[in-house]
Scaffold this active site. Structure first.
Site, PDB file in Angstrom:
ATOM      1  N   ASP A 171       0.804  -1.235   0.000  1.00  0.00           N
ATOM      2  CA  ASP A 171       0.000   0.000   0.000  1.00  0.00           C
ATOM      3  C   ASP A 171       0.834   1.281   0.000  1.00  0.00           C
ATOM      4  O   ASP A 171       2.011   1.283   0.336  1.00  0.00           O
ATOM      5  CB  ASP A 171      -0.964   0.015   1.199  1.00  0.00           C
ATOM      6  N   GLU A 227      -0.605  -1.802   5.151  1.00  0.00           N
ATOM      7  CA  GLU A 227       0.304  -1.739   6.301  1.00  0.00           C
ATOM      8  C   GLU A 227       0.185  -0.407   7.017  1.00  0.00           C
ATOM      9  O   GLU A 227       0.355  -0.323   8.226  1.00  0.00           O
ATOM     10  CB  GLU A 227       1.760  -1.960   5.849  1.00  0.00           C
ATOM     11  N   GLU A 228      -0.128   0.645   6.262  1.00  0.00           N
ATOM     12  CA  GLU A 228      -0.118   2.009   6.818  1.00  0.00           C
ATOM     13  C   GLU A 228      -1.366   2.305   7.652  1.00  0.00           C
ATOM     14  O   GLU A 228      -2.327   2.889   7.169  1.00  0.00           O
ATOM     15  CB  GLU A 228       0.000   3.043   5.698  1.00  0.00           C
ATOM     16  N   HIS A 288       7.782   8.679   4.440  1.00  0.00           N
ATOM     17  CA  HIS A 288       6.561   9.490   4.547  1.00  0.00           C
ATOM     18  C   HIS A 288       6.795  10.956   4.168  1.00  0.00           C
ATOM     19  O   HIS A 288       6.031  11.833   4.560  1.00  0.00           O
ATOM     20  CB  HIS A 288       5.926   9.391   5.950  1.00  0.00           C
TER      21      HIS A 288
HETATM   22 NI    NI Z   1       6.423   1.236   5.374  1.00  0.00          NI
END
Ligand code: NI
Length: 391
Positions: free
Chosen positions: A78, A135-136, A360
């Site tokens: 993702d 996962e996020e 990020h």
């Molecule tokens: Ni990651």
């Protein structure tokens, strides 16, 4: 055929594949295009494929002969809700979506390893290739487990890998024990009594009580937990009021707690509850406190970590493997797999985090130079953990 040689022959295609994933990022549980491409690629290699596990999750099954044990190798698929600010040709085609954590690279490395494992079949047992969604923050690992992943694909151990900016490109960090922290959340509502801004004595001010509470919560880390245990308590939101001349009747505080041990999570929750009640009472306000467990801490199994370290050494040499690298207070849902099966989660250096090339960040990009290193690590890990010559 030698793994390195085989993968070198695929370098150009692998980079193109990684960049294609990068250009087409998809958010949690919406990884339809990505999952389709993963499944199609595995099928094209003659690998048994299962789709729709835990939403958009995909599992590939490679067996290397009768008997033997089984292991899982996991990649996440993702992207994040970030608008990319890079200008290169493979930048995201979708505003508000970006592979800013390198899951495009993780997916590609596992696909590369899949090919080498399938071609060589130089192991005894079964390798499950786990391509997980979300996962996020959305717990795709948990969703796959709840959907029966470990019953349908029984495995003795499970392994994960994440790129790490700030660690030299192609180096590995392997932690013996905690790698990443838990990510718990709290919501606090301070309830006072509204009043005219000029007549505060007629009300109970939740803003003042809330401000005192923000300060008091800093004592959790500094005064209630052993200084040798790492924790973070961050108040990240404070909402109250709508007018210049009105004392509101309530204030909302929210934030995050990070720690490495369950005992500490319990202590932090209890202490926060006590501080909320006490501080609110001191100001004549009342309070509602809610604490929610998020991702558990990611804790490597010691013998699995030792195995991963020696495999990484085989791949890049001992000078490229760091055993004392600091853990992170970030969190990772691979923790859910590690609560079910022994295993280890390692970091692969993405190179210096210059120019915003950090996780990020809207300027981040996965380092294509480490694609083959990561893939070779996966192949070596599987072939070492499931040796072909074991009787
Ligand atoms: Ni990651």
């Amino acid at each position: 055929m030698d793994t390195r040689e085989l993968l070198e022959g695929r370098r150009t295609q692998l980079i193109a594949m990684r960049r294609d994933f990068h250009a087409h990022p998809e958010l949690a549980f919406e990884e339809h295009r990505t999952a389709e491409r993963v499944a199609a690629h595995l099928a094209s290699l003659g690998i048994e494929v299962h789709t729709g596990i835990g939403g958009t999750g995909v599992v590939g099954v490679i067996s290397g002969g009768d008997g033997g044990e089984a292991i899982g190798l996991r990649a996440d698929m993702d992207a994040l809700s970030i608008t990319e600010r890079n200008e290169f040709p493979h930048r995201s085609r979708h505003p508000g979506r970006m592979h800013a954590c390198g899951h495009d690279g993780h997916t590609t490395m596992l696909l590369a390893a899949a090919e080498a494992l399938a071609v060589r079949r130089n192991f005894r047992g079964t390798v499950y290739l786990i391509f997980q969604p979300a996962e996020e923050g959305e717990g795709g690992a948990r969703a796959m487990i709840e959907d029966g992943l470990l019953d349908r694909f029984p495995m003795e151990a499970v392994f994960g890998m994440h790129n790490w900016p700030g660690l030299e490109a192609g180096h590995f960090a392997v932690h013996r024990g905690p790698v990443m922290a838990c990510a718990d959340r709290f919501d606090i509502e301070v309830r006072g009594h509204g009043a005219h801004g000029a007549m505060p004595h007629l009300g109970v001010d939740p803003v003042l009580a809330g401000a005192a509470l923000v300060q008091a919560l800093q004592s959790v880390a500094s005064r209630t937990v052993d200084p040798l245990d790492s924790i973070v308590v961050s108040v990240t939101q404070f909402h109250a009021g709508e007018a210049y001349n009105v004392i509101p009747d309530r204030a909302q505080l929210c934030g995050t707690v990070r720690a490495f041990r369950p005992e500490i999570q319990e202590r932090v929750e209890a202490t926060m509850q006590r501080l909320c009640a006490g501080v609110a009472a001191a100001f004549g306000a009342s309070v509602h406190f809610e604490y929610r467990r998020g991702y558990p801490p990611t804790i490597n199994d010691l013998s699995a970590a030792a195995l991963c370290a020696s495999v990484a050494e085989d791949v890049v040499g001992s000078q490229g493997v760091h055993l004392q690298f600091r853990p992170s207070m970030g969190a990772e849902d691979f923790a859910y797999f590690l609560m079910e099966r022994p295993g280890a989660y390692v970091w692969l250096g993405n190179g210096p985090g210059e120019g915003g090339c950090t996780l990020h960040n809207p300027h981040y990009d996965f380092n294509d130079e480490v694609l083959l290193t990561g893939a070779r690590y996966w192949v070596r890990l599987a072939e070492t953990r499931l040796p072909a010559d074991r009787p």
